[in-house]
Enzyme design. Structure first.
Site, PDB file in Angstrom:
ATOM      1  CG  LEU A 239      68.579  85.208  85.081  1.00 14.22           C
ATOM      2  CD1 LEU A 239      70.240  85.369  84.460  1.00 14.22           C
ATOM      3  CD2 LEU A 239      68.252  86.515  85.653  1.00 14.22           C
TER       4      LEU A 239
ATOM      5  CB  VAL B 102      69.217  81.084  81.711  1.00 10.07           C
ATOM      6  CG1 VAL B 102      70.334  82.123  82.067  1.00 10.07           C
ATOM      7  CG2 VAL B 102      69.441  80.447  80.435  1.00 10.07           C
TER       8      VAL B 102
ATOM      9  CG  ASP C 277      70.059  81.156  65.869  1.00  7.46           C
ATOM     10  OD1 ASP C 277      69.430  81.721  65.084  1.00  7.46           O
ATOM     11  OD2 ASP C 277      69.803  80.835  67.009  1.00  7.46           O
TER      12      ASP C 277
ATOM     13  CG  PHE D  37      68.098  72.113  74.963  1.00  9.30           C
ATOM     14  CD1 PHE D  37      67.636  70.799  74.111  1.00  9.30           C
ATOM     15  CD2 PHE D  37      68.833  73.024  74.066  1.00  9.30           C
ATOM     16  CE1 PHE D  37      67.772  70.662  72.977  1.00  9.30           C
ATOM     17  CE2 PHE D  37      69.019  72.846  72.699  1.00  9.30           C
ATOM     18  CZ  PHE D  37      68.334  71.562  72.277  1.00  9.30           C
TER      19      PHE D  37
END
Length: 513
Positions: free
Chosen positions: A27, A35, A144, A32
């Site tokens: 996706l 997904v 964020d 890191f």
């Protein structure tokens, strides 16, 4: 808790499994890792699987912070916050099993449409503030918030994502990493003061509100030092098309001094925010206790028992154990959340319903909906033929269901076919039905129409049509499905009450099978 990743070879590509989930397409790609979309093997419910690479996390020395943040996210249950169902650890990666959202980022939505209509911007903003308020009450500051981290589901509802993982890692060092946008950062953050309280989120929400209403950012410049000067000045352009009420809210939220900046409570009480505010976003303390309590859904329990081949008490014990890795508890929560999504989808279909009355839809008064219904979907004939207000029926003969509207109507059509009834579709939720009485050689006719009773219940209403002049005229112009030419009447049309009830009873019995 470590679970082995299983890779099985298929005819084309290998199938990757982690725990009870089969991984699918990618996706997105983050700092890191990736997904991926996943599917629970037994319940078949879709999830998003966020893969965090252990080596990258270790190199940034943020393992402890991620672990604490994950524990917090597991406790969150809010309609506008992405849910974290489970964390699966392997020697190389951490797999976060999260709620799957299919509508993309709010950022892309704004880019595609530009500035939004005020009512749509308000709806998004109310949902965002509800989620942020929930976080603050649970002692979590997002730090964020930006449209890229706000996802949309299939009903265009906001889901706050990427909780703390990026900004908790930064600890205010905004310029030392690429996984954050200074355009949404509060003045105290870019000044290096490392301030990380709720005021930071309020500022970011103010920038998001401006972006929703204007399609641009209040503070923007390609030259970063110039951008920072603009943010610290707190001076931003105010377009003429913004009304005074929302301008006052923006100015309260985009105050440079965090001590003078609006709080979440100030935002919630503002007149612009309060307009058309859904009650579920800020439940009373009593409602919140009920919502957060362990109210057991017996249907979900039964489904878990069926899928896993276990007894009810085993599922109850799993829910009471509090073990985040218990597969029965995880499957239960997946089913609950997907039922909620289905309910929301059903509510979104309400606009397709027609107003209830004692006359055909063409003569219905759109501004006077039935007491059990909400506003009807616009219909060309309704706009042209307003007519006089009609008297509403006080009593209804019908059956109620909590199934999806389309599923209810599908069962109705199957039952009518089994009974050899003939019908004509007026709209997807309204049909006219008839059957021939072989004794009298006359048609018994009725109307079936689906109404909404409450947020998840529907009423299939039965209404006799035998002898109605307008019904006979309409049938002559447009024959019913599979209907042979009607025989000539041998006697004046009467009020066939008993025949109508017999027809209703036959249909109800067929539906109950």
């Amino acid at each position: 808790m470590a679970e082995k990743v299983v890779i099985t070879s298929g005819s084309n590509q290998p199938i990757v499994k982690i725990g009870h989930y089969t991984l699918g397409a990618t996706l997105g790609v983050g700092t890191f890792g990736k997904v991926k979309i996943g599917e629970h093997q037994l319940t078949k419910h879709k999830v998003a699987v966020k893969i965090l690479n252990r080596q990258k996390i270790k190199s940034l020395d943020v393992v402890g912070k991620i672990r604490r943040e994950i524990q917090n996210l597991k406790l969150f249950r809010h309609p506008h916050i992405i849910k974290l169902y489970q964390v699966i650890s392997t020697p190389t990666d951490i797999f976060m099993i999260m709620e799957y959202v299919s509508g993309g980022e709010l950022f892309d939505y704004i880019v595609k449409r530009g500035k939004l209509q005020e009512h749509e911007a308000r709806r998004f903003f109310q949902q965002i503030i509800s989620g942020v308020d929930y976080c603050h009450r649970h002692m979590i500051v997002h730090r964020d918030l930006k449209p890229e981290n706000l996802l949309l589901d299939h009903n265009m509802h906001v889901k706050i994502a990427d909780f703390g993982l990026s900004n908790m890692m930064m600890d205010g060092e905004f310029l030392r990493t690429s996984c954050g946008s200074p355009n949404y950062a509060a003045p105290e953050v870019i000044s290096g003061k490392l301030y990380a309280g709720p005021e930071v989120d309020v500022w970011s929400c103010g920038v998001i509100l401006y972006a929703l209403l204007c399609g641009t950012l209040p503070f923007d410049d390609e030259h970063v030092p110039t951008l920072f000067r603009k943010i610290k000045s707190g001076i931003f352009p105010i377009p003429e098309y913004l009304n005074k009420s929302v301008v006052s809210l923006l100015c309260m939220m985009l105050q440079v001094d965090p001590m003078k900046r609006a709080t979440i409570e100030d935002v919630k009480k503002h007149e612009w925010f309060q307009k058309d505010l859904p009650g579920y976003l800020f439940p009373s303390p009593v409602e919140q206790v009920i919502t957060d309590s362990s109210v057991i859904d017996t249907e979900a329990i039964s489904e878990v028992c069926d899928k896993f081949g276990v007894k009810e008490h085993e599922v109850h014990n799993a829910l009471l154990s509090g073990d985040p890795h218990d597969q029965l508890a995880i499957a239960y929560h997946l089913i609950i959340d997907n039922k909620r999504i289905a309910d929301e989808a059903a509510k979104a279909e309400i606009k397709d319903f027609y107003v209830a009355s004692n006359s055909p839809p063409a003569a219905a008064e759109p501004s006077r909906p039935h007491p059990e219904r909400i506003a009807p979907h616009p219909h060309p004939q309704q706009d042209k033929a307003r007519g006089t207000p009609v008297k509403r029926a006080k009593w209804h003969l019908g059956i109620r269901s909590q199934s999806k509207p389309n599923d209810i109507m599908l069962e109705v059509f199957r039952a009518m076919k089994a009974l050899d009834y003939e019908w004509k579709v007026i709209n997807p939720y309204h049909v006219r039905v008839r059957t021939l009485n072989k004794m009298t050689e006359k048609y018994v006719k009725m109307s079936l129409q689906l109404y909404q009773v409450d947020y998840k219940s529907y009423l299939l209403d039965f209404k006799s049509l035998s002898g109605e002049k307008e019904d006979m005229e309409e049938e002559a112009a447009s024959p019913m499905v599979a209907a042979p030419p009607p025989p000539p009447p041998t006697a004046p049309q009467g009020h066939h009450t008993m025949e109508f009830f017999e027809m209703c009873a036959a249909l109800i019995i067929q539906l109950a099978r």
